[in-house]
Write a protein that holds these residues in place. Structure first.
Motif, mmCIF file in Angstrom:
data_model
loop_
_atom_site.group_PDB
_atom_site.id
_atom_site.type_symbol
_atom_site.label_atom_id
_atom_site.label_comp_id
_atom_site.label_asym_id
_atom_site.label_seq_id
_atom_site.Cartn_x
_atom_site.Cartn_y
_atom_site.Cartn_z
ATOM 1 N N TRP A 180 -9.673 6.878 -6.972
ATOM 2 C CA TRP A 180 -9.468 8.314 -7.180
ATOM 3 C C TRP A 180 -8.488 8.598 -8.309
ATOM 4 C CZ3 TRP A 180 -4.582 10.357 -6.734
ATOM 5 C CH2 TRP A 180 -3.633 9.598 -6.046
ATOM 6 N N ILE A 181 -7.619 7.612 -8.633
ATOM 7 C CA ILE A 181 -6.672 7.830 -9.731
ATOM 8 C C ILE A 181 -7.415 7.943 -11.047
ATOM 9 C CG2 ILE A 181 -4.704 6.861 -10.958
ATOM 10 C CD1 ILE A 181 -3.851 5.491 -8.419
ATOM 11 N N ALA A 182 -8.396 7.054 -11.266
ATOM 12 C CA ALA A 182 -9.156 7.092 -12.514
ATOM 13 C C ALA A 182 -9.949 8.378 -12.640
ATOM 14 C CB ALA A 182 -10.085 5.889 -12.599
ATOM 15 N N ASP A 183 -10.413 8.917 -11.511
ATOM 16 C CA ASP A 183 -11.204 10.142 -11.538
ATOM 17 C C ASP A 183 -10.358 11.396 -11.635
ATOM 18 O OD1 ASP A 183 -13.449 8.563 -11.286
ATOM 19 O OD2 ASP A 183 -13.457 8.672 -9.082
ATOM 20 N N SER A 184 -9.061 11.241 -11.433
ATOM 21 C CA SER A 184 -8.185 12.405 -11.450
ATOM 22 C C SER A 184 -7.971 12.902 -12.868
ATOM 23 C CB SER A 184 -6.835 12.055 -10.814
ATOM 24 O OG SER A 184 -5.913 13.113 -10.984
ATOM 25 N N LYS A 185 -7.945 14.222 -13.033
ATOM 26 C CA LYS A 185 -7.663 14.803 -14.334
ATOM 27 C C LYS A 185 -6.215 14.584 -14.759
ATOM 28 C CE LYS A 185 -11.138 18.456 -13.839
ATOM 29 N NZ LYS A 185 -11.377 19.914 -13.819
ATOM 30 N N SER A 186 -5.377 14.162 -13.812
ATOM 31 C CA SER A 186 -3.961 13.983 -14.124
ATOM 32 C C SER A 186 -3.665 12.711 -14.889
ATOM 33 C CB SER A 186 -3.137 13.992 -12.819
ATOM 34 O OG SER A 186 -3.284 15.218 -12.146
ATOM 35 N N THR A 187 -4.660 11.794 -15.002
ATOM 36 C CA THR A 187 -4.379 10.558 -15.730
ATOM 37 C C THR A 187 -4.064 10.834 -17.192
ATOM 38 O OG1 THR A 187 -6.764 10.249 -16.044
ATOM 39 C CG2 THR A 187 -5.719 9.083 -14.206
ATOM 40 N N ASP A 217 0.845 -1.189 0.000
ATOM 41 C CA ASP A 217 0.000 0.000 0.000
ATOM 42 C C ASP A 217 0.880 1.238 0.000
ATOM 43 O OD1 ASP A 217 -2.362 -1.417 -0.035
ATOM 44 O OD2 ASP A 217 -2.505 -1.516 2.152
ATOM 45 N N VAL A 218 0.597 2.143 -0.926
ATOM 46 C CA VAL A 218 1.436 3.324 -1.119
ATOM 47 C C VAL A 218 0.596 4.565 -0.845
ATOM 48 C CG1 VAL A 218 2.836 4.615 -2.757
ATOM 49 C CG2 VAL A 218 2.834 2.115 -2.816
ATOM 50 N N ALA A 219 1.164 5.511 -0.118
ATOM 51 C CA ALA A 219 0.460 6.752 0.191
ATOM 52 C C ALA A 219 0.231 7.558 -1.082
ATOM 53 C CB ALA A 219 1.251 7.570 1.199
ATOM 54 N N ALA A 220 -0.912 8.207 -1.158
ATOM 55 C CA ALA A 220 -1.252 9.000 -2.340
ATOM 56 C C ALA A 220 -0.236 10.103 -2.572
ATOM 57 C CB ALA A 220 -2.654 9.582 -2.188
ATOM 58 N N ALA A 221 0.341 10.631 -1.519
ATOM 59 C CA ALA A 221 1.318 11.712 -1.673
ATOM 60 C C ALA A 221 2.566 11.257 -2.413
ATOM 61 C CB ALA A 221 1.694 12.257 -0.295
ATOM 62 N N SER A 222 2.846 9.949 -2.425
ATOM 63 C CA SER A 222 4.033 9.452 -3.122
ATOM 64 C C SER A 222 3.888 9.507 -4.637
ATOM 65 C CB SER A 222 4.318 8.014 -2.682
ATOM 66 O OG SER A 222 4.534 7.931 -1.294
ATOM 67 N N LEU A 223 2.651 9.694 -5.130
ATOM 68 C CA LEU A 223 2.406 9.613 -6.565
ATOM 69 C C LEU A 223 2.367 10.976 -7.244
ATOM 70 C CD1 LEU A 223 -0.450 6.928 -6.527
ATOM 71 C CD2 LEU A 223 2.026 6.574 -6.578
ATOM 72 N N THR A 224 2.683 12.034 -6.493
ATOM 73 C CA THR A 224 2.542 13.377 -7.063
ATOM 74 C C THR A 224 3.476 13.615 -8.248
ATOM 75 O OG1 THR A 224 4.108 14.193 -5.399
ATOM 76 C CG2 THR A 224 1.747 14.375 -4.894
ATOM 77 N N SER A 225 4.628 12.949 -8.299
ATOM 78 C CA SER A 225 5.545 13.175 -9.420
ATOM 79 C C SER A 225 4.964 12.697 -10.742
ATOM 80 C CB SER A 225 6.877 12.470 -9.161
ATOM 81 O OG SER A 225 6.685 11.073 -9.006
ATOM 82 N N ALA A 242 -2.540 15.144 -5.213
ATOM 83 C CA ALA A 242 -3.656 14.228 -5.011
ATOM 84 C C ALA A 242 -4.825 14.962 -4.355
ATOM 85 C CB ALA A 242 -3.221 13.058 -4.135
ATOM 86 N N PRO A 243 -6.061 14.563 -4.663
ATOM 87 C CA PRO A 243 -7.221 15.189 -4.015
ATOM 88 C C PRO A 243 -7.232 14.884 -2.525
ATOM 89 C CG PRO A 243 -7.889 13.282 -5.319
ATOM 90 C CD PRO A 243 -6.461 13.531 -5.643
ATOM 91 N N ALA A 244 -7.974 15.713 -1.789
ATOM 92 C CA ALA A 244 -7.998 15.572 -0.333
ATOM 93 C C ALA A 244 -8.521 14.210 0.105
ATOM 94 C CB ALA A 244 -8.845 16.693 0.271
ATOM 95 N N ALA A 245 -9.449 13.627 -0.683
ATOM 96 C CA ALA A 245 -10.051 12.344 -0.301
ATOM 97 C C ALA A 245 -9.250 11.142 -0.791
ATOM 98 C CB ALA A 245 -11.478 12.273 -0.853
#
Length: 840
Positions: free
Chosen positions: A323-330, A260-268, A273-276
């Motif tokens: 939340w990754i699929a819903d993110s505009k960053s995909t 399990d990886v924290a959402a903050a690790s994926l910012t690069s 990441a969204p708050a939720a």
């Protein structure tokens, strides 16, 4: 009515009842059999069809192809009738210029699959496969295919549930406005030979067991990667075991667990990441080679690594869920993972340059001018003064009307003999090849063009042992040797039947084949802007004039004998000087016409290198598109053994070995424009086009990411150079300092109705004085991130960004630039980005 007729001949009378009794049993059996055959079940036709052969056929890669690329066609034959010996045939090749055949032998019963390779023509939607035995067509089947534009990106998706990935792959259109093609595939759609992968540019893999690939498919995948393909592996619901079929050599890391990886690790990769956002599961492991894109503690969960001219990216998390699929960053994620198509792909869409190289050999060169002048002078002297003086001495000047025709005939015979002596009387095979390989490996792939020169008109049977795929050239025979279509028979020994060659003509044939490549070891480092290290020839052949090429910088070394080692010391140039790559590698060719053997070989090698950098859509590029160093070396040993039945041809060869190698980067480094790569991230412009050197946008905006070639470590920038012009403008060493204008100075609307800007803001250009230069914005990565407008650029001027660390991603060196055109007229510009800094 079924009784026999009365006897016609005289004889002993036989009672009627006795006659019937004697014939009833056999007669009734025959009649019943005939009635059953004719009326019984009505199945005579279908039974015969079922006993005969049945054929089904399909194109691999779902039929997607390009002109000049190979298309693998799987043919399924079943036979329950008589044995059949024949051929599978179809017409294809450039403009239908080749007939491809494959011998088959069907016993009874038989259930077999065959692979027939073809090159689809430029026009049409299907190819017809024929099963032929002798002069009879036994079965036929049409196979659908789709030919794509040479510049169109083709992405294959192998996934347990491909719909999620396909819907996310909304990649930008290319410079011709063509959107990329996304093709759902299964492992069974992937060909066994590297040549048939050439239409595929990128491959995305998720949740499908890689052990379903056979060894030939794995070998073809590795070859495809080495020649410039890109494989993107993403995590899913399956564990690390589904990737066990991929060899360690191509993976940046071997996943060993799911964490399990924290959402903050994926910012690069995904931005903020969204708050939720919650933790996500990801495939994790230890980095083997390449560079880490995302880490969690001491574990790598996303990384990429070069493999030859291509690369493999492994992203351990699933981008299609939560939340990754819903993110505009995909969208940004996929644009970064799947860059636009470059000419480093395996297919060759225009072979005009290499066809010119085939023509460069002495036996079809123009005769030396000295010999022609001597022959002409001898003719004038013989038919004039000598003829007159001899006849006058004999006092027979009236014989001139006899001697003149005789002398003319003798001169014609002499001229013919002179020409024959120059061209020779033997069949000549001239071979030109580009052989692509990988460091520390002997497996490779060759694109071979061989010309068969015949001093007389003839028809020849040609054989090529080794299973090469043979066809006509892509753009046709440039030199008048094309006499009818090629008749190619595929197999362990490929054959060209009845190859017609005109009088004194050169007939060119193309062959693609796996070959052994000289083993080369390279140990290179880019330190403080200088490429240093060694290359070693671990093969048994001499590598002539090896050159190390990185972007537009070239170091030409001495010949490498077997076992020899050479030192590389190449100071990278930050400024393209407009010189072609062939001039840098071979030297300038001042006398491209006929000359001695050395001049002819130089001209041949020039055109081979030009083929590497030639793009029919944008013309000649000045550097190689690879993301690392490439070793170019030359050989004279034939790659394919061309055998001409009943002949002992004279052979000549010019072979270019193209071997991408790796390097490490550390210390102070300058990434000039030739070492930067660009990717379109987004565009809302009415029209948008891009090639490696220029951008065209209509009204609207376009966002482009500029990043240097791959490096391991962290990049600390000291300068970001930006230069805009209309073509040919180079980046300077020191630019004018430039920083963003205040946010209140950025107009919120265009046109006469736009509100006025504060007096302290720079005065914008009046609408009627538009200079064709769009506005430029750069993405500030600090905080939540924001776009910053720069002052209006002047063409031909280099600018250096203030506080460059705000705009450069330290992990991959990426700078995001947005071009804004508020005018109705489109703008076309060249734009270059250069970086200076330190890699640690």
């Amino acid at each position: 009515m079924l009784e026999p007729p009365p006897p016609h001949a005289a004889g002993v009378a036989v009672p009627r009842s006795h006659h019937l009794r004697s014939l009833r049993s056999p007669r009734r059996a025959v009649l019943l059999l005939g009635a059953w055959l004719v009326f019984g079940t009505g199945m005579a036709g279908p039974v015969a069809a079922a006993d005969g052969p049945t054929m089904d056929a399909r194109a691999l890669l779902q039929g997607h192809s390009r002109v000049g690329s190979w298309l693998a066609i799987e043919v399924h034959l079943q036979n329950n009738g008589a044995p059949i010996v024949g051929e599978l045939r179809l017409q294809g090749g450039a403009q239908g210029g080749t007939r491809f055949s494959l011998p088959i032998d069907l016993a009874s019963p038989a259930d077999k699959k065959f692979i027939l390779y073809a090159q689809p023509p430029s026009f049409g939607q299907d190819l017809e496969v024929l099963l032929v035995s002798g002069d009879q067509t036994v079965a036929r089947k049409k196979v659908a295919f789709t030919v794509h534009d040479a510049t169109q990106l083709i992405v294959g998706v192998v996934a347990a549930r491909p719909q999620g990935l396909v819907s996310q792959l909304q990649l930008p259109a290319n410079q011709n406005g063509l959107a990329p093609v996304t093709v759902p595939l299964t492992p069974a759609d992937l060909p066994d030979r590297i040549e048939a992968w050439s239409a595929l540019d990128r491959l995305v893999w998720q949740d499908v067991d890689t052990n379903s690939l056979n060894s030939d498919q794995i070998g073809a995948l590795r070859g495809w990667l080495a020649l410039g393909g890109r494989l993107v592996i993403v995590g899913g619901t399956a564990g690390p075991s589904v990737l066990s079929g991929f060899p360690d050599a191509i993976l940046p890391y071997r996943p060993s667990s799911t964490e399990d990886v924290a959402a903050a690790s994926l910012t690069s990769l995904l931005g903020v990441a969204p708050a939720a956002a919650t933790d996500v599961p990801a495939l994790a492991g230890s980095l083997d080679h390449g560079r880490a894109l995302v880490t969690s503690g001491d574990r790598v969960i996303a990384a990429d690594a070069s493999y030859g001219s291509g690369s493999v990216t492994l992203v351990g998390f699933d981008p299609t869920v939560g939340w990754i699929a819903d993110s505009k960053s995909t969208g940004q994620l996929w644009r970064g993972l799947i860059p636009p198509r470059t000419s480093a792909a395996t297919s060759m869409i225009d072979d005009s340059q290499i066809l010119g190289a085939v023509q460069q050999f002495p036996n079809v060169a123009l005769p030396p001018i000295g010999g022609l002048l001597l022959l002409l002078l001898g003719y004038i002297v013989l038919i004039g003064p000598i003829n007159y003086l001899v006849l006058r001495r004999l006092d027979r000047r009236e014989w001139a009307w006899i001697t003149m025709p005789i002398l003319i005939a003798l001169f014609a015979v002499g001229a013919y003999g002179f020409g024959s002596a120059l061209r020779g009387s033997d069949i000549i095979v001239n071979e030109v090849a580009i052989v692509r390989g990988a460091p520390d490996a002997t497996e490779g792939s060759a694109q071979v063009y061989f010309g068969i020169f015949s001093p007389t008109r003839g028809t020849y049977q040609v054989a090529l042992p080794g299973g090469a795929l043979v066809s006509a050239p892509i753009v046709g025979d440039l030199f008048g040797g094309q006499v009818g279509a090629l008749d190619v028979v595929q197999g362990a020994t490929a054959r060209v039947r009845d190859l017609s060659v005109g009088f004194g003509s050169l007939r060119t044939v193309r062959a693609d084949t796996p070959v052994d490549v000289p083993r080369l070891h390279a140990d290179l480092q880019l330190v403080n802007g200088t490429l240093t290290g060694t290359i070693r020839n671990d093969s048994d052949v001499t590598l002539e004039s090896p050159a190390v090429v990185l972007g537009g910088s070239v170091a030409v070394l001495e010949d490498l004998a077997p076992g020899a080692q050479s030192t590389v010391n190449l100071k990278l140039s930050s400024f393209p000087n407009g010189q072609s790559l062939s001039d840098k590698v071979i030297g300038q060719n001042f006398f491209p016409g006929p000359g001695n053997e050395a001049q002819r070989r130089t001209a041949t090698r020039h055109q081979i290198v030009d083929q590497l950098t030639y793009d029919p859509t944008v013309g000649m590029n000045l550097n190689l598109p690879d993301d690392g160093p490439v070793v170019l070396a030359w050989g004279r040993r034939s790659v394919v053994d061309v055998q001409v039945s009943g002949q002992r041809p004279t052979n000549s060869a010019n072979v270019l070995f193209y071997i991408p190698v790796s390097m490490s980067i550390r210390g102070a480094t300058t990434f000039g424009s030739d070492l930067m790569r660009s990717t379109v991230l987004a565009s809302d412009a009415v029209i948008m086009g891009k090639d490696p050197n220029s951008i065209y946008i209509g009204q609207g905006s376009a966002t482009i990411a500029y990043r240097p070639i791959a490096f391991n470590g962290t990049f600390t920038p000291t300068k970001v150079h930006l230069s805009m012009g209309f073509g040919g403008d180079a980046i300077g060493v020191n630019g004018q300092p430039v920083g963003p204008v205040p946010a209140e100075c950025v107009p919120i609307a265009a046109g006469p109705s736009a509100p006025p800007l504060p007096k302290a803001c720079p005065t914008p250009l009046p609408p009627d004085q538009f200079d064709g230069i769009p506005e430029v914005e750069v993405f500030d990565r600090t905080g939540a991130g924001a776009w910053r407008r720069l002052p209006h650029f002047q063409p031909g001027t280099t600018y250096d960004l203030d506080h460059p660390d705000r705009y450069v991603d330290p992990g991959n060196g990426m700078v995001q630039v947005r071009f804004v055109n508020d005018h109705q007229d489109g703008v076309g510009i060249s734009f270059q980005v250069g970086l200076e800094g330190t890699v640690r």
